[in-house]
Design a protein around this motif. Structure first.
Motif, PDB file in Angstrom:
ATOM      1  N   LYS A  42      26.998  15.443 -12.754  1.00 19.77           N
ATOM      2  CA  LYS A  42      26.177  15.385 -13.968  1.00 19.77           C
ATOM      3  C   LYS A  42      24.699  15.286 -13.609  1.00 19.77           C
ATOM      4  CE  LYS A  42      25.574  12.847 -18.264  1.00 19.77           C
ATOM      5  NZ  LYS A  42      26.064  11.751 -19.112  1.00 19.77           N
ATOM      6  N   PHE A  79      21.838  17.996 -14.515  1.00 22.66           N
ATOM      7  CA  PHE A  79      20.625  17.605 -15.214  1.00 22.66           C
ATOM      8  C   PHE A  79      19.388  18.082 -14.463  1.00 22.66           C
ATOM      9  CE2 PHE A  79      17.249  14.479 -16.095  1.00 22.66           C
ATOM     10  CZ  PHE A  79      17.115  14.685 -17.461  1.00 22.66           C
ATOM     11  N   ASP A 114      28.544  22.135 -17.674  1.00 21.86           N
ATOM     12  CA  ASP A 114      27.289  22.111 -18.451  1.00 21.86           C
ATOM     13  C   ASP A 114      27.558  21.743 -19.904  1.00 21.86           C
ATOM     14  OD1 ASP A 114      25.031  22.521 -16.912  1.00 21.86           O
ATOM     15  OD2 ASP A 114      25.234  24.701 -16.913  1.00 21.86           O
ATOM     16  N   LEU A 149      26.493  17.642 -20.238  1.00 18.26           N
ATOM     17  CA  LEU A 149      25.095  17.532 -20.685  1.00 18.26           C
ATOM     18  C   LEU A 149      24.982  17.507 -22.183  1.00 18.26           C
ATOM     19  CD1 LEU A 149      23.249  19.844 -18.158  1.00 18.26           C
ATOM     20  CD2 LEU A 149      23.487  17.375 -18.108  1.00 18.26           C
TER      21      LEU A 149
END
Length: 180
Positions: free
Chosen positions: A128, A132, A176, A180
Motif C-alpha cells: 500500500k 501510494f 490500486d 488506495l
C-alpha cells in the motif's frame, strides 16, 4: 500423503519463483512495483489457501482421533482441541507423551498461522505504501511504473514473460482499486 497435501506442497513450490523475483526486483529496482504487487496478491491467495488447508488439517486430524463420534462439526473439533490442550498442559512434565506432542503440534500450527496472517498484513501495508508513492510520482512527475511496453519474442519463454507481465499489471490495478 493424500491429494490435498500434494496440491498444497506443489503450490508452495510454484509460488517460490514469484517471491524470489519480487525480492530481487525490490533490491534492484525499488521504483518498479508491478512485481511487488503480483507477489503481494499471490501471498494473499497463498495465505487464504494455507488457512483453508490448516482448517482441513485440523478437521482431518480430529476426525481421525475422535473415536466417540463420527461427526466432524466445528463444535466437536473445538471441544476436542480444548480437551487436548487441557490434557497436554497437565502432562507437560512428562517427556514425549502423546498429549504433549499433540499440544506442541497444535500450538505450533496456531503460532505459525498467526505469524503468517501477521506477515500478510505487513506485506499489504508495504505494498500500500509503494502504491501510494507511485500514485504521488504519477501525479507530480507524470511517470507510471506500468507505462513501459512489454515486448517479448514469440517463443514459449516470451509468451510466459508476457503472461506474467499481464498478471503483474492486473494485480497492480486490483491493489490500486482496493488499497488506495
Amino acid at each position: 500423503m493424500n491429494v490435498w497435501q500434494w496440491l498444497y506442497d506443489l503450490l508452495a513450490v510454484f509460488m517460490l519463483p514469484f517471491y524470489l523475483s519480487a525480492l530481487l526486483n525490490l533490491m534492484e529496482k525499488p521504483a518498479n512495483i508491478r512485481k511487488t504487487c503480483l507477489a503481494c496478491s499471490i501471498y494473499i491467495i497463498d495465505t487464504i489457501i494455507g488457512l483453508l488447508y490448516t482448517i482441513y488439517f485440523v478437521q482431518f486430524w480430529f476426525s481421525e482421533n475422535d473415536s466417540g463420534s463420527a461427526s466432524g462439526t466445528a463444535n466437536t473439533i473445538a471441544a476436542n482441541a480444548v480437551n487436548v490442550l487441557r490434557r497436554a498442559s497437565a502432562d507437560l512434565s512428562q517427556s514425549a507423551s502423546p498429549s504433549r506432542e499433540l499440544f506442541l503440534t497444535v500450538s505450533g500450527t496456531l503460532i505459525t498461522t498467526a505469524l503468517r496472517i501477521y506477515f500478510c498484513f505487513v506485506f499489504l501495508s508495504f505494498t500500500k505504501q509503494l502504491l501510494f508513492q507511485a500514485a504521488q510520482n504519477k501525479k507530480n512527475y507524470r511517470t507510471d511504473s506500468i507505462s513501459e511496453e512489454a515486448n517479448y519474442p514469440s517463443t514459449v519463454l516470451g509468451n510466459l514473460k508476457r503472461f506474467i507481465y499481464g498478471l503483474e499489471v492486473r494485480s497492480k490495478h486490483f491493489l490500486d482499486e482496493h488499497l488506495l
